[in-house]
Design a protein around this motif. Sequence first.
Motif, short mmCIF file in Angstrom:
data_model
loop_
_atom_site.label_atom_id
_atom_site.label_comp_id
_atom_site.label_asym_id
_atom_site.label_seq_id
_atom_site.Cartn_x
_atom_site.Cartn_y
_atom_site.Cartn_z
N MET A 132 67.91 75.02 103.95
CA MET A 132 66.99 74.57 104.99
C MET A 132 67.67 73.46 105.78
SD MET A 132 63.33 72.73 104.53
CE MET A 132 62.16 74.03 104.67
N SER A 133 67.76 73.62 107.08
CA SER A 133 68.41 72.58 107.90
C SER A 133 67.41 71.52 108.31
CB SER A 133 69.05 73.21 109.13
OG SER A 133 68.06 73.73 109.96
N GLU A 134 67.89 70.29 108.34
CA GLU A 134 67.05 69.17 108.76
C GLU A 134 67.12 69.01 110.27
OE1 GLU A 134 67.71 65.49 106.79
OE2 GLU A 134 67.84 66.42 104.82
N LYS A 135 65.99 68.61 110.84
CA LYS A 135 65.95 68.34 112.28
C LYS A 135 66.68 67.03 112.54
CE LYS A 135 62.77 67.65 116.06
NZ LYS A 135 61.38 67.47 116.45
N LYS A 136 67.64 67.06 113.44
CA LYS A 136 68.39 65.84 113.76
C LYS A 136 67.60 64.99 114.74
CE LYS A 136 73.00 67.47 112.86
NZ LYS A 136 74.35 67.60 113.36
N ILE A 137 67.61 63.71 114.51
CA ILE A 137 66.97 62.78 115.43
C ILE A 137 67.98 62.41 116.51
CG2 ILE A 137 65.95 60.49 115.69
CD1 ILE A 137 64.87 60.76 112.89
N LYS A 138 67.60 62.60 117.74
CA LYS A 138 68.47 62.28 118.86
C LYS A 138 68.19 60.87 119.34
CE LYS A 138 68.30 67.06 120.33
NZ LYS A 138 67.75 67.98 121.31
N ARG A 139 69.22 60.17 119.76
CA ARG A 139 69.07 58.83 120.30
C ARG A 139 68.74 58.94 121.78
NH1 ARG A 139 71.09 53.82 119.15
NH2 ARG A 139 69.93 54.14 117.26
N LYS A 140 67.63 58.36 122.18
CA LYS A 140 67.21 58.37 123.57
C LYS A 140 66.88 56.95 124.00
CE LYS A 140 65.32 63.00 123.12
NZ LYS A 140 65.51 63.94 124.18
N VAL A 141 67.00 56.70 125.28
CA VAL A 141 66.75 55.36 125.82
C VAL A 141 65.71 55.47 126.92
CG1 VAL A 141 67.75 53.40 127.04
CG2 VAL A 141 69.08 54.58 125.28
N ILE A 142 64.70 54.62 126.86
CA ILE A 142 63.71 54.52 127.92
C ILE A 142 63.68 53.08 128.39
CG2 ILE A 142 61.24 54.60 128.45
CD1 ILE A 142 61.02 56.97 126.55
N ARG A 143 63.83 52.91 129.69
CA ARG A 143 63.86 51.57 130.27
C ARG A 143 62.48 51.23 130.83
NH1 ARG A 143 67.57 49.93 135.37
NH2 ARG A 143 66.03 48.52 136.18
N ILE A 144 61.93 50.11 130.35
CA ILE A 144 60.62 49.63 130.79
C ILE A 144 60.80 48.31 131.52
CG2 ILE A 144 58.40 48.69 129.98
CD1 ILE A 144 58.53 50.75 127.71
N THR A 145 60.12 48.14 132.63
CA THR A 145 60.17 46.90 133.40
C THR A 145 58.81 46.22 133.36
OG1 THR A 145 61.87 47.78 134.88
CG2 THR A 145 60.60 45.90 135.69
N MET A 146 58.82 44.93 133.08
CA MET A 146 57.62 44.10 133.12
C MET A 146 57.53 43.48 134.51
SD MET A 146 56.19 44.13 130.05
CE MET A 146 55.11 42.71 130.01
N LEU A 147 56.40 43.67 135.17
CA LEU A 147 56.19 43.08 136.49
C LEU A 147 54.89 42.29 136.49
CD1 LEU A 147 57.02 46.03 138.92
CD2 LEU A 147 58.47 44.08 138.36
N GLY A 148 54.82 41.33 137.39
CA GLY A 148 53.63 40.52 137.57
C GLY A 148 54.03 39.12 138.00
N ASP A 149 53.04 38.37 138.44
CA ASP A 149 53.30 37.02 138.90
C ASP A 149 53.83 36.13 137.77
OD1 ASP A 149 52.35 37.85 141.34
OD2 ASP A 149 50.57 36.59 141.34
N SER A 150 54.33 34.98 138.14
CA SER A 150 54.83 34.01 137.18
C SER A 150 53.68 33.48 136.31
CB SER A 150 55.48 32.85 137.95
OG SER A 150 56.04 31.92 137.06
N ALA A 151 53.97 33.24 135.05
CA ALA A 151 53.06 32.60 134.09
C ALA A 151 51.84 33.45 133.72
CB ALA A 151 52.62 31.23 134.59
N VAL A 152 51.97 34.78 133.82
CA VAL A 152 50.86 35.64 133.39
C VAL A 152 51.01 36.06 131.93
CG1 VAL A 152 50.34 36.50 135.71
CG2 VAL A 152 51.94 37.77 134.24
N GLY A 153 52.17 35.75 131.33
CA GLY A 153 52.38 36.03 129.91
C GLY A 153 53.28 37.21 129.61
N LYS A 154 54.12 37.61 130.55
CA LYS A 154 54.99 38.76 130.34
C LYS A 154 55.93 38.55 129.14
CE LYS A 154 56.66 38.75 134.57
NZ LYS A 154 55.92 37.65 135.21
N THR A 155 56.56 37.40 129.09
CA THR A 155 57.49 37.11 128.00
C THR A 155 56.76 37.05 126.66
OG1 THR A 155 58.92 35.90 129.54
CG2 THR A 155 59.26 35.48 127.18
N SER A 156 55.59 36.46 126.64
CA SER A 156 54.80 36.38 125.41
C SER A 156 54.39 37.77 124.92
CB SER A 156 53.54 35.53 125.63
OG SER A 156 53.89 34.21 125.93
#
Length: 195
Positions: free
Chosen positions: A1-25
């Motif tokens: 029985m062969s195992e399903k290989k996990i592929k490495r994928k990359v998804i880029r997410i951007t945080m947007l919004g005004d200053s001091a709304v808590g993006k970094t937090s």
Amino acid sequence: MSEKKIKRKVIRITMLGDSAVGKTSLISRFLTQNFDENYLTTIGKDKLEKKVVMSDGNEIKLIIWDTAGQERFHSIATSTIKGSQGIVLTFDLTKRSSFNSLEGWLNDIKENSNEVPVVIFGNKCDLFEKYEVEENEAKNFAKEHNLEYFATSAKQDINVQDGFNLLAKMAYEKYSGNNSLDLNKPKQKSEKRFC
């Protein structure tokens, strides 16, 4: 029985919004489960990463760009939209001006991306006695724009994991079957240089 290989994928997410709304937090809460009241304002943009396993067993690396919300860094934030596979648009429920800016941020997204998945975070929902934006108003705004809305609190860890995980799922579903973007291959570097 062969195992399903996990592929490495990359998804880029951007945080947007005004200053001091808590993006970094919010990012810190998502990545490390920690909250620090003494974050410094982001200058330009920061890049952070987290691996998540999708429901089909594939491991995804999320690269999250934390952008500065100040007007002087607006061009950096909008340039980061290009190439993103997901966007978290954040405002502060206790600061109406940050909610009023959402329309402008959405215009930037439309001008700089091709129908990228977007979720809206109404942050600081634990401070309901200080609300300047009612949650129904925020929900209606999201509904008008066909977007998902989460009332979040980085401090109390409310809806942070759910919001990021839904966005990752939306981006994965949109782009893993899309021939115009191969998530298995890194993006080719542009020859353009910025001063």
